[in-house]
Design a protein around this motif. Structure first.
Motif, PDB file in Angstrom:
ATOM      1  N   ILE A   1       0.838  -1.196   0.000  1.00 32.22           N
ATOM      2  CA  ILE A   1       0.000   0.000   0.000  1.00 32.22           C
ATOM      3  C   ILE A   1       0.870   1.241   0.000  1.00 32.22           C
ATOM      4  O   ILE A   1       0.575   2.239  -0.662  1.00 32.22           O
ATOM      5  CB  ILE A   1      -0.948   0.012   1.211  1.00 32.22           C
ATOM      6  N   SER A   2       1.990   1.179   0.719  1.00 24.94           N
ATOM      7  CA  SER A   2       2.926   2.293   0.733  1.00 24.94           C
ATOM      8  C   SER A   2       3.519   2.531  -0.654  1.00 24.94           C
ATOM      9  O   SER A   2       3.698   3.680  -1.073  1.00 24.94           O
ATOM     10  CB  SER A   2       4.050   2.019   1.743  1.00 24.94           C
ATOM     11  N   VAL A   3       3.808   1.455  -1.369  1.00 22.45           N
ATOM     12  CA  VAL A   3       4.342   1.607  -2.736  1.00 22.45           C
ATOM     13  C   VAL A   3       3.301   2.258  -3.646  1.00 22.45           C
ATOM     14  O   VAL A   3       3.623   3.143  -4.456  1.00 22.45           O
ATOM     15  CB  VAL A   3       4.794   0.253  -3.303  1.00 22.45           C
ATOM     16  N   LEU A   4       2.040   1.849  -3.505  1.00 22.74           N
ATOM     17  CA  LEU A   4       0.967   2.475  -4.282  1.00 22.74           C
ATOM     18  C   LEU A   4       0.882   3.976  -3.979  1.00 22.74           C
ATOM     19  O   LEU A   4       0.745   4.809  -4.885  1.00 22.74           O
ATOM     20  CB  LEU A   4      -0.375   1.817  -3.965  1.00 22.74           C
ATOM     21  N   THR A   5       0.956   4.317  -2.698  1.00 22.67           N
ATOM     22  CA  THR A   5       0.895   5.715  -2.290  1.00 22.67           C
ATOM     23  C   THR A   5       2.068   6.492  -2.869  1.00 22.67           C
ATOM     24  O   THR A   5       1.906   7.607  -3.374  1.00 22.67           O
ATOM     25  CB  THR A   5       0.891   5.831  -0.753  1.00 22.67           C
TER      26      THR A   5
END
Length: 378
Positions: free
Chosen positions: A25-29
């Motif tokens: 999710i952090s990579v998506l953000t």
């Protein structure tokens, strides 16, 4: 050579990934943030943290930081080397970032003026990274050490809110030693809670987000499995009663004159899922309603509560506050998120978009606020 020099562009290190279960999710953000940063105004240095904790130099390639065929991205796929590491010096007189690989001379990557941490969960959103940046004397986006830790730990978050008179729902905490030392007694504690508040219950990690590790438990038969699932993410777990009502979210953003609330949003019931879980949020892209269909009085009330939660936890920069609007018309605060998602489907940027603050403007405002704010006691 001209005597004029070009104005210095602040250098932003976007730090993402991390060791928590919310790594992807952090990579998506990060991909969404990298798309939104004004490259005419800022220089950008993407730094990814792998799931084993290595700080890696990564490609500045937002297109690779997205869900593809229901497959989540990772820092390991984006790292320019399988062994090289980025080092941020813990020295407030030196902001030089260094990159090194085994057998090679370290290479200076230049100074960093501000860090935009887009890590979610433990080892990034919980005050640990913020503490490192405080020691380094590098400004950063978002809340400081204490408020980040409070915002990550749902137990202490609720205690802080209750002490400030904010409405919180019934909950119980099972600490690691309780379950490890006497699981039967810990189980009785949960059953007694269910006897008082009724089934179903939600069993969740106390210090995780993105709906990771949460199970809706309808009866005693599913309890042990739910506890073990939560403990896969965090040895400390939270048990909450079902609050019947509507899910309402509200963004808070710090302006020059203090924090302001966005228009609220509503998360409608997700028919394909038991609740608003990870799959609903990120894989099946469940839509929120922005702005939420509330009365003017309800909107004003939830905005006031969101700002009050921001202030109660001594937050800075930004917060997403999540509420239940109960069937009796009363709001209950569920939690705050000090580093909410910035993915294209995330509610925080959508709420501010509807409030007149565009995605690029939102990123710029957060960076400018961080650059103007000193590290240390404040």
């Amino acid at each position: 050579m001209s005597s004029e020099t070009s104005p210095h562009k602040p250098r932003v290190a976007v730090v993402f990934g991390g060791r928590s279960s919310e790594h992807a999710i952090s990579v998506l953000t990060a991909g969404a943030v990298l798309r939104a940063i004004d490259r005419d105004k800022y220089d950008v240095l993407p730094i990814g943290i792998t799931t084993d904790g290595r700080w890696a130099l990564t490609a500045d390639d937002p297109e690779r930081m997205a869900i593809a065929d229901r497959r989540l991205p990772s820092v390991a796929e984006l790292a320019e080397s399988t062994e090289g590491g980025v080092v941020l010096p813990v020295d407030p007189t030196n902001r030089e970032v260094v990159y090194s690989e085994p057998g090679s001379m370290p290479k200076a990557l230049g100074e960093v003026d501000v860090v935009f941490p887009v890590l979610h969960g433990p080892y990034g959103e919980d005050g640990t990274l913020q503490g490192l940046l405080e020691l380094s004397g590098v400004p950063y986006v978002g809340s400081g050490v204490l408020s980040s830790a409070v915002g990550q730990d749902k137990d202490y978050m609720k205690r802080v809110f209750a002490s400030f008179g904010l409405p919180v729902g019934p909950y119980e905490v099972i600490r690691p030693r309780e379950w490890d030392k006497d699981p039967a007694a810990a189980r009785r504690k949960i059953v007694d809670f269910a006897g008082e508040h009724g089934w179903p219950l939600f069993v969740k990690p106390a210090r995780a987000g993105s709906s990771m590790g949460i199970t809706k438990v309808d009866d005693l038969a599913g309890l042990d499995e739910a506890v073990e699932e939560a403990r896969r993410h965090d040895p400390k777990i939270l048990v909450e009663s079902l609050l019947s009502g509507r899910e309402i979210e509200c963004g808070v953003l710090e302006f020059e004159d203090g924090p302001r609330a966005s228009v609220p949003a509503e998360i409608p019931p997700v028919t394909a899922h038991d609740f608003y879980d990870f799959e609903a949020k990120y894989i099946d892209s469940a839509d929120g309603i922005v702005p939420a269909p509330l009365t003017a009085e309800q909107t004003a009330e939830v905005q006031e509560l969101a700002v009050a939660a921001f202030e109660a936890a001594s937050c800075e920069g930004l917060v997403r506050a999540d509420f239940f609007l109960q069937d009796n018309g009363e709001f209950v605060i569920n939690e705050i998120n000090t580093l909410p998602g910035f993915t294209p489907i995330s509610m925080y940027p959508r709420m501010w978009q509807e409030s007149g603050v565009s995605y690029p403007e939102l990123i710029d405002r957060l960076l400018q606020a961080a650059l103007e704010r000193s590290t240390g006691l404040r």
